[in-house]
Scaffold this motif. Structure first.
Motif, short mmCIF file in Angstrom:
data_model
loop_
_atom_site.label_atom_id
_atom_site.label_comp_id
_atom_site.label_asym_id
_atom_site.label_seq_id
_atom_site.Cartn_x
_atom_site.Cartn_y
_atom_site.Cartn_z
N GLU A 12 12.88 -28.66 20.85
CA GLU A 12 11.71 -29.28 20.25
C GLU A 12 11.89 -29.25 18.73
OE1 GLU A 12 6.86 -29.04 20.46
OE2 GLU A 12 8.00 -27.19 20.65
N TYR A 13 11.86 -30.44 18.10
CA TYR A 13 12.08 -30.46 16.66
C TYR A 13 10.84 -30.81 15.86
CZ TYR A 13 12.70 -35.56 17.00
OH TYR A 13 12.51 -36.91 17.24
N ILE A 14 9.85 -31.41 16.50
CA ILE A 14 8.60 -31.71 15.80
C ILE A 14 7.48 -31.83 16.82
CG2 ILE A 14 8.95 -34.21 15.81
CD1 ILE A 14 7.71 -34.27 12.98
N ARG A 15 6.27 -31.48 16.39
CA ARG A 15 5.12 -31.53 17.31
C ARG A 15 3.89 -31.94 16.52
NH1 ARG A 15 3.22 -25.99 20.19
NH2 ARG A 15 5.13 -26.37 21.33
N PHE A 16 3.09 -32.83 17.14
CA PHE A 16 1.75 -33.11 16.62
C PHE A 16 0.77 -32.27 17.41
CE2 PHE A 16 -2.37 -35.14 16.86
CZ PHE A 16 -2.66 -35.34 15.52
N ARG A 35 -2.06 -32.42 12.31
CA ARG A 35 -0.87 -32.89 11.61
C ARG A 35 0.37 -32.50 12.39
NH1 ARG A 35 1.12 -29.75 7.27
NH2 ARG A 35 0.80 -31.59 5.98
N TYR A 36 1.52 -32.96 11.91
CA TYR A 36 2.80 -32.62 12.51
C TYR A 36 3.35 -31.33 11.93
CZ TYR A 36 3.03 -37.39 14.33
OH TYR A 36 2.76 -38.56 14.99
N VAL A 37 4.05 -30.58 12.77
CA VAL A 37 4.75 -29.37 12.34
C VAL A 37 6.21 -29.52 12.78
CG1 VAL A 37 4.93 -26.86 12.59
CG2 VAL A 37 2.68 -27.97 12.57
N GLY A 38 7.14 -29.30 11.84
CA GLY A 38 8.56 -29.39 12.16
C GLY A 38 9.13 -28.03 12.48
N TYR A 39 10.08 -27.98 13.43
CA TYR A 39 10.69 -26.73 13.86
C TYR A 39 12.16 -26.65 13.52
CZ TYR A 39 6.36 -26.16 16.38
OH TYR A 39 5.03 -26.05 16.69
N THR A 40 12.77 -27.76 13.11
CA THR A 40 14.16 -27.78 12.66
C THR A 40 14.17 -28.44 11.28
OG1 THR A 40 14.64 -29.95 13.58
CG2 THR A 40 14.97 -28.06 15.05
N HIS A 84 15.55 -31.21 10.43
CA HIS A 84 15.22 -32.63 10.65
C HIS A 84 13.73 -32.80 10.95
CE1 HIS A 84 15.77 -36.78 11.90
NE2 HIS A 84 15.21 -36.51 13.07
N GLY A 85 13.18 -31.90 11.77
CA GLY A 85 11.77 -31.97 12.13
C GLY A 85 10.86 -31.75 10.94
N VAL A 86 11.23 -30.83 10.06
CA VAL A 86 10.42 -30.55 8.87
C VAL A 86 10.39 -31.79 7.97
CG1 VAL A 86 10.31 -29.19 6.74
CG2 VAL A 86 10.71 -28.06 8.95
N LYS A 87 11.54 -32.45 7.81
CA LYS A 87 11.60 -33.67 7.00
C LYS A 87 10.74 -34.77 7.60
CE LYS A 87 16.11 -32.88 4.91
NZ LYS A 87 17.53 -33.27 4.89
N ASN A 88 10.83 -34.93 8.93
CA ASN A 88 9.99 -35.92 9.61
C ASN A 88 8.51 -35.58 9.46
OD1 ASN A 88 12.04 -37.58 10.47
ND2 ASN A 88 11.91 -37.00 12.62
N ALA A 89 8.17 -34.30 9.62
CA ALA A 89 6.78 -33.88 9.52
C ALA A 89 6.21 -34.23 8.15
CB ALA A 89 6.66 -32.38 9.78
N GLU A 90 6.97 -33.99 7.11
CA GLU A 90 6.50 -34.32 5.76
C GLU A 90 6.22 -35.82 5.64
OE1 GLU A 90 9.39 -32.86 2.99
OE2 GLU A 90 8.95 -30.76 3.43
N ALA A 91 7.14 -36.62 6.16
CA ALA A 91 6.98 -38.08 6.07
C ALA A 91 5.81 -38.56 6.93
CB ALA A 91 8.28 -38.77 6.49
N TRP A 92 5.75 -38.08 8.18
CA TRP A 92 4.72 -38.56 9.10
C TRP A 92 3.33 -38.07 8.69
CZ3 TRP A 92 7.43 -37.59 14.49
CH2 TRP A 92 8.59 -38.37 14.55
N ASN A 93 3.23 -36.87 8.14
CA ASN A 93 1.93 -36.36 7.71
C ASN A 93 1.38 -37.13 6.52
OD1 ASN A 93 1.61 -34.33 9.66
ND2 ASN A 93 2.78 -32.86 8.47
N SER A 94 2.25 -37.77 5.76
CA SER A 94 1.79 -38.55 4.61
C SER A 94 1.48 -39.99 5.00
CB SER A 94 2.83 -38.51 3.49
OG SER A 94 4.01 -39.18 3.90
#
Length: 72
Positions: free
Chosen positions: A14-18, A24-29, A31-41
């Protein structure tokens, strides 16, 4: 209350979860953290997740609860 969780998994990790409780999204890797930052904005992406909670989860929960009530 009701909690809606939308998990994204790649290669069984699991690399990201809403999470609707957090809203909001939380990233676990990395890649997931980068996606979470983008998706949360992105209000549009967050709005789609909230819409899933409202339309799918709450709608189906009402159906399940009424079915259970009818049986008791």
């Amino acid at each position: 209350g009701m909690e809606y969780i939308d998990s994204y998994v790649f290669n069984k990790v699991e690399y990201i979860r809403f999470n609707s409780t957090v809203g909001r999204y939380v990233g676990y890797t990395e890649h997931g953290v980068k996606n979470a930052e983008a998706w949360n904005s992105d209000a549009g992406i967050l709005g789609q997740e909230q819409a899933q909670l409202e339309s799918y989860c709450k709608h189906n929960a009402d159906i399940y609860y009424s079915a259970i009530r009818d049986k008791t």
